[in-house]
Design an enzyme around this catalytic site. Sequence first.
Site, PDB file in Angstrom:
ATOM      1  N   ASN A 210      -0.651  19.008 -28.620  1.00 33.42           N
ATOM      2  CA  ASN A 210       0.437  18.062 -28.891  1.00 33.42           C
ATOM      3  C   ASN A 210       0.115  16.720 -28.244  1.00 33.42           C
ATOM      4  OD1 ASN A 210       1.522  18.048 -26.089  1.00 33.42           O
ATOM      5  ND2 ASN A 210       1.863  20.207 -26.545  1.00 33.42           N
ATOM      6  N   ASP A 279       3.773  26.206 -27.717  1.00 28.50           N
ATOM      7  CA  ASP A 279       4.607  27.410 -27.814  1.00 28.50           C
ATOM      8  C   ASP A 279       3.828  28.600 -28.370  1.00 28.50           C
ATOM      9  OD1 ASP A 279       6.956  26.312 -26.796  1.00 28.50           O
ATOM     10  OD2 ASP A 279       7.320  25.274 -28.687  1.00 28.50           O
ATOM     11  N   LYS A 289     -17.884  28.696 -35.327  1.00 22.71           N
ATOM     12  CA  LYS A 289     -17.112  27.689 -36.064  1.00 22.71           C
ATOM     13  C   LYS A 289     -16.712  28.236 -37.444  1.00 22.71           C
ATOM     14  CE  LYS A 289     -17.391  23.014 -37.810  1.00 22.71           C
ATOM     15  NZ  LYS A 289     -18.262  21.933 -38.210  1.00 22.71           N
ATOM     16  N   PRO A 305       3.129  32.628 -23.270  1.00 23.42           N
ATOM     17  CA  PRO A 305       4.087  32.970 -22.208  1.00 23.42           C
ATOM     18  C   PRO A 305       4.880  31.729 -21.830  1.00 23.42           C
ATOM     19  CG  PRO A 305       1.849  32.777 -21.331  1.00 23.42           C
ATOM     20  CD  PRO A 305       1.738  32.710 -22.826  1.00 23.42           C
ATOM     21  N   ASP A 306       6.123  31.926 -21.433  1.00 22.71           N
ATOM     22  CA  ASP A 306       6.918  30.797 -20.924  1.00 22.71           C
ATOM     23  C   ASP A 306       6.621  30.680 -19.429  1.00 22.71           C
ATOM     24  OD1 ASP A 306       9.006  29.148 -19.857  1.00 22.71           O
ATOM     25  OD2 ASP A 306      10.033  29.397 -21.772  1.00 22.71           O
ATOM     26  N   PHE A 323      11.900  20.632 -17.794  1.00 27.00           N
ATOM     27  CA  PHE A 323      12.188  19.469 -18.638  1.00 27.00           C
ATOM     28  C   PHE A 323      12.651  19.956 -19.999  1.00 27.00           C
ATOM     29  CE2 PHE A 323      10.842  15.378 -16.815  1.00 27.00           C
ATOM     30  CZ  PHE A 323      10.434  15.826 -15.574  1.00 27.00           C
ATOM     31  N   LYS A 341      16.380  29.940 -18.836  1.00 25.25           N
ATOM     32  CA  LYS A 341      15.121  29.966 -18.092  1.00 25.25           C
ATOM     33  C   LYS A 341      15.360  30.129 -16.588  1.00 25.25           C
ATOM     34  CE  LYS A 341      12.574  27.267 -21.522  1.00 25.25           C
ATOM     35  NZ  LYS A 341      11.178  26.950 -21.806  1.00 25.25           N
TER      36      LYS A 341
HETATM   37  O1  C5P Z   1      11.527  25.750 -24.352  1.00 25.15           O
HETATM   38  P1  C5P Z   1      11.034  24.358 -24.145  1.00 25.15           P
HETATM   39  O2  C5P Z   1       9.585  24.175 -24.502  1.00 25.15           O
HETATM   40  O3  C5P Z   1      11.882  23.301 -24.750  1.00 25.15           O
HETATM   41  O4  C5P Z   1      11.185  24.157 -22.572  1.00 25.15           O
HETATM   42  C1  C5P Z   1      10.680  23.070 -21.890  1.00 25.15           C
HETATM   43  C2  C5P Z   1      10.466  23.391 -20.444  1.00 25.15           C
HETATM   44  O5  C5P Z   1       9.832  24.655 -20.293  1.00 25.15           O
HETATM   45  C3  C5P Z   1       9.501  22.413 -19.801  1.00 25.15           C
HETATM   46  O6  C5P Z   1       9.830  22.332 -18.442  1.00 25.15           O
HETATM   47  C4  C5P Z   1       8.161  23.076 -20.027  1.00 25.15           C
HETATM   48  O7  C5P Z   1       7.188  22.641 -19.085  1.00 25.15           O
HETATM   49  C5  C5P Z   1       8.503  24.528 -19.837  1.00 25.15           C
HETATM   50  N1  C5P Z   1       7.702  25.463 -20.620  1.00 25.15           N
HETATM   51  C6  C5P Z   1       6.822  26.331 -20.000  1.00 25.15           C
HETATM   52  N2  C5P Z   1       6.102  27.231 -20.727  1.00 25.15           N
HETATM   53  C7  C5P Z   1       6.218  27.290 -22.059  1.00 25.15           C
HETATM   54  C8  C5P Z   1       7.108  26.405 -22.729  1.00 25.15           C
HETATM   55  C9  C5P Z   1       7.826  25.514 -21.989  1.00 25.15           C
HETATM   56  O8  C5P Z   1       6.700  26.282 -18.768  1.00 25.15           O
HETATM   57  N3  C5P Z   1       5.501  28.153 -22.750  1.00 25.15           N
END
Ligand code: C5P
Length: 401
Positions: A210, A279, A289, A305-306, A323, A341
């Site tokens: 991104n 995401d 390739k 993973p979040d 954020f 979260k």
């Molecule tokens: O769910 P979203 O992407 O909108 O959430 C944003 C927040 O979650 C930011 O603080 C971002 O750094 C964190 N985040 C993360 N891991 C992910 C997605 C988002 O730590 N996979």
Amino acid sequence: MHRLNNKRILLGITGGIAAYKSAELTRLLKTAGADVRVVLTPAAAEFITPLTMQALSGNPVHQHLLDPEAEAGMGHIELARWADLIMVAPASADFMARLSNGMGNDLLTTLCLATDTSIALAPAMNQSMWRDLRTQENSNRLEQLGMKILGPGIGDQACGDTGPGRMLEPSELAEHCAKYFKTEELSGRHLVITAGPTREAIDPVRYISNHSSGKMGYALAEAAIEAGASVSLISGPVSLSPPERCKLISVTSAQEMLSASLAALDSCNIFIAAAAVADYRPADFAEQKIKKNSEEMGITLVRNPDIVATVSSHDQRPFTVGFAAETEQVVIYARGKLKRKNLDMIVANDVAQEGIGFNSDDNAVTVVTANSELTIPQTSKSQLARRLIALIAEAYENSER
Ligand code: C5P
């Protein structure tokens, strides 16, 4: 003095013989890494030439409020916002009188009225003028308004008098500038900050990513260091230099960012997730390739993973800040994310607004906690970072841990 690295200092010079010392002050600030822009009042231009100040600062000199050409380059409001600190040296009796009365009858007084940033004044004048009751009243009033009066020093004066009214030496003023950027709010604390984008590899030459520039996370790291913290900056690929004295941990993918974040949790007091984590990632990585053999191709993506949610549910949970970039119902969505979260604080910004957020130098945010909401209007990311770090430090100290 390294604290001045990349700091934007607007140096206002008013009419007085000490103006020649401001040339040296500019040189010192530049050597310490600051970006300096000079504003000359008409009287100052009688003492020192715009050309000298332009050559020393490396930037065009600003002189007139109503100059269409200058306004087209960087308008006065933009200039007032640009500055991290306004230093007026020398500050004449006349300038102090106008400023204390809220006048905006030249560029420099207008900038001082229009800015949200700190203002420091280094008075320089004849000792009788300094002692004059009106000047003293003006000086006291400016202090009450939150401005810092540096000096004046006592000694021999250009006019032959001896007494108070000498401008402080350029080296002392440069030191004062550096002190503006140092607090001890986070002294002894370890902050882990994620920043920038992640890259999710498709094959050895392609990836999904991104437009995140990393500017916000890097500005937060810089501000946290200024506040006395030790900082680990876990950064995706960006083209920024890390702040001095921070531990940079470079990563590429979300999975690497997660591992680095968990590995840094041991001594972490505050975790700030400023990264724009992808995401999804491709389900499979092609070792070779991929060839363009067909008209269409599909890539199966799986959820990443979040990171921040994993950190906030960890046994060694630090004070956790996230954020939220939203395009509508910013605060409502941010509040939902705060809960989901399990965060202590979330910094929400409206990315649909022009000129702020992703890849830009400015940002405007609303800081949301379980029981508070605070909007910080548009400002530079470095100023915003300082405000955020101060808020985070305060909330961290007030949290039960
Ligand atoms: O769910 P979203 O992407 O909108 O959430 C944003 C927040 O979650 C930011 O603080 C971002 O750094 C964190 N985040 C993360 N891991 C992910 C997605 C988002 O730590 N996979």
